[in-house]
Design a protein around this motif. Structure first.
Motif, PDB file in Angstrom:
ATOM      1  N   ALA A   5      -5.075   7.859  -2.000  1.00 16.05           N
ATOM      2  CA  ALA A   5      -5.516   8.273  -0.665  1.00 16.05           C
ATOM      3  C   ALA A   5      -6.175   7.119   0.073  1.00 16.05           C
ATOM      4  O   ALA A   5      -5.987   6.953   1.287  1.00 16.05           O
ATOM      5  N   ALA A   6      -6.932   6.296  -0.653  1.00 18.77           N
ATOM      6  CA  ALA A   6      -7.586   5.145  -0.031  1.00 18.77           C
ATOM      7  C   ALA A   6      -6.567   4.139   0.482  1.00 18.77           C
ATOM      8  O   ALA A   6      -6.853   3.374   1.415  1.00 18.77           O
ATOM      9  N   GLN A   7      -5.358   4.140  -0.106  1.00 21.09           N
ATOM     10  CA  GLN A   7      -4.285   3.263   0.364  1.00 21.09           C
ATOM     11  C   GLN A   7      -3.427   3.917   1.445  1.00 21.09           C
ATOM     12  O   GLN A   7      -2.399   3.377   1.835  1.00 21.09           O
ATOM     13  N   GLY A   8      -3.838   5.085   1.922  1.00 19.26           N
ATOM     14  CA  GLY A   8      -3.144   5.710   3.033  1.00 19.26           C
ATOM     15  C   GLY A   8      -2.178   6.802   2.679  1.00 19.26           C
ATOM     16  O   GLY A   8      -1.473   7.320   3.553  1.00 19.26           O
ATOM     17  N   THR A  11       0.840  -1.182   0.000  1.00 16.47           N
ATOM     18  CA  THR A  11       0.000   0.000   0.000  1.00 16.47           C
ATOM     19  C   THR A  11       0.878   1.236   0.000  1.00 16.47           C
ATOM     20  O   THR A  11       2.116   1.149   0.107  1.00 16.47           O
ATOM     21  N   LEU A  12       0.238   2.389  -0.097  1.00 17.19           N
ATOM     22  CA  LEU A  12       0.947   3.665  -0.082  1.00 17.19           C
ATOM     23  C   LEU A  12       0.847   4.341   1.279  1.00 17.19           C
ATOM     24  O   LEU A  12       1.004   5.562   1.377  1.00 17.19           O
ATOM     25  N   GLN A  13       0.619   3.568   2.308  1.00 21.73           N
ATOM     26  CA  GLN A  13       0.453   4.109   3.652  1.00 21.73           C
ATOM     27  C   GLN A  13       1.625   5.015   4.031  1.00 21.73           C
ATOM     28  O   GLN A  13       2.795   4.636   3.873  1.00 21.73           O
ATOM     29  N   ASP A  14       1.299   6.218   4.478  1.00 24.64           N
ATOM     30  CA  ASP A  14       2.268   7.195   4.972  1.00 24.64           C
ATOM     31  C   ASP A  14       3.208   7.730   3.898  1.00 24.64           C
ATOM     32  O   ASP A  14       4.227   8.353   4.214  1.00 24.64           O
ATOM     33  N   GLN A  15       2.872   7.520   2.636  1.00 22.78           N
ATOM     34  CA  GLN A  15       3.671   8.100   1.564  1.00 22.78           C
ATOM     35  C   GLN A  15       2.982   9.360   1.033  1.00 22.78           C
ATOM     36  O   GLN A  15       1.785   9.570   1.236  1.00 22.78           O
ATOM     37  N   ARG A  16       3.774  10.197   0.377  1.00 17.76           N
ATOM     38  CA  ARG A  16       3.254  11.437  -0.204  1.00 17.76           C
ATOM     39  C   ARG A  16       3.286  11.327  -1.721  1.00 17.76           C
ATOM     40  O   ARG A  16       4.322  10.981  -2.309  1.00 17.76           O
ATOM     41  N   VAL A  17       2.134  11.597  -2.345  1.00 23.07           N
ATOM     42  CA  VAL A  17       1.976  11.434  -3.783  1.00 23.07           C
ATOM     43  C   VAL A  17       1.510  12.753  -4.397  1.00 23.07           C
ATOM     44  O   VAL A  17       0.487  13.317  -3.975  1.00 23.07           O
ATOM     45  N   VAL A  18       2.245  13.236  -5.384  1.00 21.21           N
ATOM     46  CA  VAL A  18       1.874  14.446  -6.118  1.00 21.21           C
ATOM     47  C   VAL A  18       1.282  14.022  -7.455  1.00 21.21           C
ATOM     48  O   VAL A  18       1.927  13.287  -8.221  1.00 21.21           O
ATOM     49  N   VAL A  19       0.054  14.470  -7.738  1.00 18.19           N
ATOM     50  CA  VAL A  19      -0.619  14.127  -8.991  1.00 18.19           C
ATOM     51  C   VAL A  19      -0.864  15.415  -9.777  1.00 18.19           C
ATOM     52  O   VAL A  19      -1.720  16.229  -9.400  1.00 18.19           O
ATOM     53  N   LEU A  20      -0.128  15.601 -10.842  1.00 23.10           N
ATOM     54  CA  LEU A  20      -0.311  16.757 -11.710  1.00 23.10           C
ATOM     55  C   LEU A  20      -1.368  16.400 -12.749  1.00 23.10           C
ATOM     56  O   LEU A  20      -1.232  15.419 -13.478  1.00 23.10           O
ATOM     57  N   GLY A  21      -2.425  17.207 -12.795  1.00 25.52           N
ATOM     58  CA  GLY A  21      -3.606  16.831 -13.546  1.00 25.52           C
ATOM     59  C   GLY A  21      -4.540  16.013 -12.680  1.00 25.52           C
ATOM     60  O   GLY A  21      -5.418  15.313 -13.188  1.00 25.52           O
ATOM     61  N   GLY A  22      -4.367  16.120 -11.369  1.00 25.59           N
ATOM     62  CA  GLY A  22      -5.080  15.247 -10.430  1.00 25.59           C
ATOM     63  C   GLY A  22      -6.423  15.764  -9.967  1.00 25.59           C
ATOM     64  O   GLY A  22      -6.894  15.335  -8.911  1.00 25.59           O
TER      65      GLY A  22
END
Length: 233
Positions: A26-29, A2-13
């Motif tokens: 976000a649902a994966q944390g 999962t992506l728990q506690d990670q930061r993800v930048v989505v351009l065009g998001g």
């Protein structure tokens, strides 16, 4: 994984595939940061995301604005580029070269500029996921510019995977997807009848591929097709 506690930048998001990707991450944390050129689109997107999400209006064709955006961010784990505009279909016989050049600005140079600006802020073990398209492999009449952009992104992914290693660089290659970018360009029901899966894609279908590539620690230089079998027919 999962992506728990990670930061993800989505351009065009803030709409379509990008918003679906932000929602799934976000649902994966993950804590998600979304950006697009339309402030109202940013506002609406944040209303559909957890309270931890943030968003900014940024012209992704303005290199100074993009650089300032990333300078203001804390370090993060994954960059996703899904930004696009209405499809540019141009016949060669009546080609408007100014429109053709402009079509590359966001989808190719926007992506390249974003990666360049983002690299100093990407944490070790992170990744970049760009967006290409099935037109690179199976274009039709009028698709010379769109197909060229997709082919250029395909090559960019492979080159960046080597240049930025051990940072991982991958891409998702969607087919026809029910998003605002496709509205008016194709007749969905007619297109669906010609696909092996008998339907066009939904943003959530494609979002799963972006999240897979963020989670897959052994994938780099990979281009994942999610096209309903488009290239087969």
């Amino acid at each position: 994984m999962t992506l728990q506690d990670q930061r993800v930048v989505v351009l065009g998001g803030t709409s379509g595939i990008g918003l679906a990707t932000a929602q799934l991450a976000a649902a994966q944390g993950a804590t998600v940061i979304v950006a697009s050129s339309n402030p109202e689109s940013v506002r609406l997107a944040l209303a559909s995301l957890p309270g931890s999400a943030t968003g900014t209006a940024v012209d992704l064709t303005d290199s100074a604005a993009v650089a300032a955006f990333f300078t203001g961010l804390d370090p993060f784990d994954h960059l996703v580029f899904t930004a696009g505009e209405a499809l540019t279909l141009l016949e060669v016989g009546t080609m408007d070269l100014d429109r053709a050049r402009a079509a590359f600005e966001l989808r190719y140079f926007g992506a390249l500029g974003a990666v360049s600006a983002a690299v100093p802020k990407l944490r070790p073990g992170g990744s970049v996921v760009l967006t290409t398209g099935a037109a690179a492999d199976r274009p039709g009449p009028g698709w010379s510019v769109a197909a060229s952009i997709c082919g250029a992104v395909d090559s960019l992914v492979r080159a960046l995977a080597l240049e930025l290693a051990p940072l991982r660089v991958n891409a998702v290659k969607p087919g026809v997807v029910r998003t605002p970018l496709w509205r008016g360009a194709l007749e969905y029901d007619e297109t669906a009848r010609h696909l092996p899966v008998q339907r066009v894609g939904e943003p959530e279908d494609i979002a799963a591929a972006y999240v897979y590539l963020m989670n897959q620690p052994y994938a780099t230089g990979s281009i994942v097709s999610v096209d309903g079998g488009h290239v087969l027919v």
